[in-house]
Structure formats: structure tokens, C-alpha cells
Design a protein around this motif. Structure first.
Motif, short mmCIF file in Angstrom:
data_model
loop_
_atom_site.label_atom_id
_atom_site.label_comp_id
_atom_site.label_asym_id
_atom_site.label_seq_id
_atom_site.Cartn_x
_atom_site.Cartn_y
_atom_site.Cartn_z
N LEU A 172 0.82 -1.21 0.00
CA LEU A 172 0.00 0.00 0.00
C LEU A 172 0.85 1.26 0.00
CD1 LEU A 172 -2.84 -1.12 2.41
CD2 LEU A 172 -3.09 -0.54 0.00
N LEU A 173 1.91 1.27 0.80
CA LEU A 173 2.78 2.45 0.83
C LEU A 173 3.60 2.56 -0.45
CD1 LEU A 173 3.94 2.44 4.57
CD2 LEU A 173 2.21 3.88 3.46
N LEU A 174 4.00 1.42 -1.04
CA LEU A 174 4.67 1.48 -2.33
C LEU A 174 3.73 2.03 -3.40
CD1 LEU A 174 6.67 -1.88 -2.39
CD2 LEU A 174 7.59 0.44 -2.16
N TRP A 175 2.46 1.66 -3.33
CA TRP A 175 1.48 2.19 -4.26
C TRP A 175 1.35 3.71 -4.12
CZ3 TRP A 175 -0.91 1.25 -8.58
CH2 TRP A 175 -2.13 1.85 -8.88
N ALA A 176 1.30 4.19 -2.86
CA ALA A 176 1.25 5.64 -2.63
C ALA A 176 2.50 6.32 -3.17
CB ALA A 176 1.10 5.92 -1.13
N GLY A 177 3.66 5.68 -3.01
CA GLY A 177 4.90 6.23 -3.55
C GLY A 177 4.88 6.30 -5.06
N LEU A 178 4.34 5.24 -5.70
CA LEU A 178 4.25 5.22 -7.16
C LEU A 178 3.35 6.34 -7.67
CD1 LEU A 178 4.88 3.79 -9.84
CD2 LEU A 178 2.88 2.33 -9.42
N ILE A 179 2.26 6.58 -6.97
CA ILE A 179 1.36 7.67 -7.36
C ILE A 179 2.09 9.01 -7.30
CG2 ILE A 179 -0.69 8.96 -6.67
CD1 ILE A 179 -1.91 6.27 -5.79
N GLY A 180 2.92 9.19 -6.28
CA GLY A 180 3.69 10.42 -6.18
C GLY A 180 4.63 10.60 -7.37
N ILE A 181 5.25 9.52 -7.81
CA ILE A 181 6.15 9.59 -8.96
C ILE A 181 5.39 9.98 -10.22
CG2 ILE A 181 7.68 8.23 -10.45
CD1 ILE A 181 8.43 6.60 -7.97
N THR A 182 4.14 9.52 -10.34
CA THR A 182 3.36 9.88 -11.52
C THR A 182 3.13 11.38 -11.62
OG1 THR A 182 1.16 9.66 -10.47
CG2 THR A 182 2.15 7.66 -11.43
N ARG A 183 3.07 12.06 -10.48
CA ARG A 183 2.84 13.50 -10.51
C ARG A 183 4.04 14.24 -11.11
NH1 ARG A 183 -1.88 13.97 -10.99
NH2 ARG A 183 -1.98 16.09 -10.17
N VAL A 184 5.23 13.72 -10.84
CA VAL A 184 6.43 14.32 -11.44
C VAL A 184 6.50 13.96 -12.92
CG1 VAL A 184 8.95 14.50 -11.31
CG2 VAL A 184 7.62 14.17 -9.21
#
Length: 231
Positions: A172-184
């Protein structure tokens, strides 16, 4: 004065290793957020943002087909997804006879949304001008990153508590991290916005969890001292 002292001693007695650890994590996350704010607004450094933009631009040039999946992933921390998901989570928890957990999710998400908007208005940083999708509002800290950590972090905690498997936190936290990368990747945010969102979300979630834990333990202690059985 004696009553005030007794109150302080009672609160001190509620401190556990978990709460102390939460305080340490909160200070660390807040320190990261404060550092990033100084980098952006005091030192006006763009080094990290420029480097990160170059990296994701390289990914997009090498694999043009990534943009579609990235736009799909980023939706899962957008308010049109998080708001109904949070409401559904609260209702499901209450229906499953977990009123305390429903309040935890409600407070975490409601407070997280409000805090993120207050921080955005305070720092007043415009978004990147070359976004690959339509974006509204201000940039620092990233709402997707901050609320993603809050929502999926809270969900991980609740699942781990009731299913007894802490490993729920990792995906779940890796998923949240991946979402953050998509914003960049989509140039919807600068890298410093996303990192500050992660730090802000972590700080808020830890503070929320520690506060709720203290509240429930204090309420339990007060009920027991009054001769009532806690609910």
C-alpha cells in the motif's frame, strides 16, 4: 495545582513505546518537510526539481506508451477517487461494528484534505507550466502525495491491525509512492512538491494516530476510574 499535576501524570502514564516512536517519526517527517520548504522558498534551489524532470522526461522519451498507464495510476489519489473511497470505507467500518476505526479514517482524511489546502495557500507555489494533463490549484505540497500517504497508510494500519499482517503496509505504501512519482512524470508537480507531500502526509498520519490512541486510552482510563465498563 494538584489537580493539574495529577492530570499531567495521568497523561504521562498513557505514553507507550508506540506513542513515543510515533512522536519520533512525526519529528523526522516534519523535519523533512521543513527542510524542503527552506530549499524551495528560502534558497530558491531548483536543482532537485530540474534533475527529477530530466529523469522522467528520459523515461517518457524511451517508452512513450508509459503515459497512458501513468495517467491511470495517478487517478487513485485524486479527490474524485479518494472522497468516495473514504466515505465508503467509513460506512463499511461502521457496518462491520468498528466505530473507532471509522472515526480514525474520517479524521485522518478530513483533516488531511483541510491541512493540504491550508499549506498550499500558505506557500502559494504555482504548478509547473508544462503539465501533461489539466491541473488546478497550487503546487506545494502535492495533494496526491500527501493524501495518498494518508489514505493508503491509514488503510494499511487498519488492515494490519484486524488481519494481523503488517505486510499489508508494504504494497500500500509502495502504491502511494508510485502515485507520487506519476505527478512528477506528468509535470503536475515538482519533485520537491511530491517529497513534501510524502513528509506532510506521514507527519499528519502519525500525529493523527498518536492523538486518537491517547484519546481512546484516556477515555478508557476515565471510564474505569468512574467504575464504568469501557465500550
Amino acid at each position: 495545582m494538584n489537580r493539574f499535576t495529577a492530570r499531567l501524570l495521568a497523561l504521562a502514564g498513557l505514553l507507550t513505546v508506540e506513542v513515543v516512536l510515533a512522536m519520533v517519526l512525526f519529528v523526522a517527517a516534519f523535519g523533512v518537510f521543513f527542510y524542503l520548504a527552506r530549499v524551495v522558498f528560502v534558497h530558491h534551489s531548483l536543482a532537485l526539481d530540474t534533475w527529477a524532470s530530466g529523469v522522467v522526461d528520459g523515461w517518457r522519451a524511451a517508452e512513450p506508451g508509459l503515459t497512458g498507464p501513468v495517467r491511470f495510476v495517478t487517478f487513485f489519489a485524486a479527490l474524485p477517487f479518494l472522497l468516495p473511497a473514504s466515505v465508503a470505507g467509513v460506512l463499511l467500518l461502521r457496518r462491520a461494528s468498528h466505530p473507532r476505526e471509522s472515526w480514525e479514517l474520517l479524521v485522518a482524511m478530513g483533516g488531511g484534505i483541510l491541512l493540504n489546502q491550508l499549506l498550499k495557500f500558505y506557500f502559494n507555489r504555482p504548478r509547473p507550466s508544462n503539465a501533461l494533463l489539466q491541473t488546478l490549484g497550487l503546487s506545494f505540497p502535492s495533494g496526491h502525495a500527501m493524501l495518498g500517504v494518508t489514505f493508503y497508510g491509514c488503510l494499511a494500519w487498519l488492515l494490519a491491525r484486524h488481519l494481523g499482517h503488517a505486510r499489508w503496509a508494504v504494497p500500500l505504501l509502495l502504491w502511494a509512492g508510485l502515485i507520487g512519482i506519476t505527478r512528477v512524470y506528468l509535470h503536475a508537480h515538482y519533485a520537491t512538491d511530491v517529497l513534501a507531500g510524502f513528509a506532510g502526509g506521514a507527519a499528519w498520519l502519525v500525529l493523527c494516530r498518536a492523538g486518537i490512541k491517547l484519546f481512546w486510552k484516556e477515555e478508557r482510563a476515565m471510564l474505569e476510574s468512574a467504575g464504568n465498563e469501557p465500550v
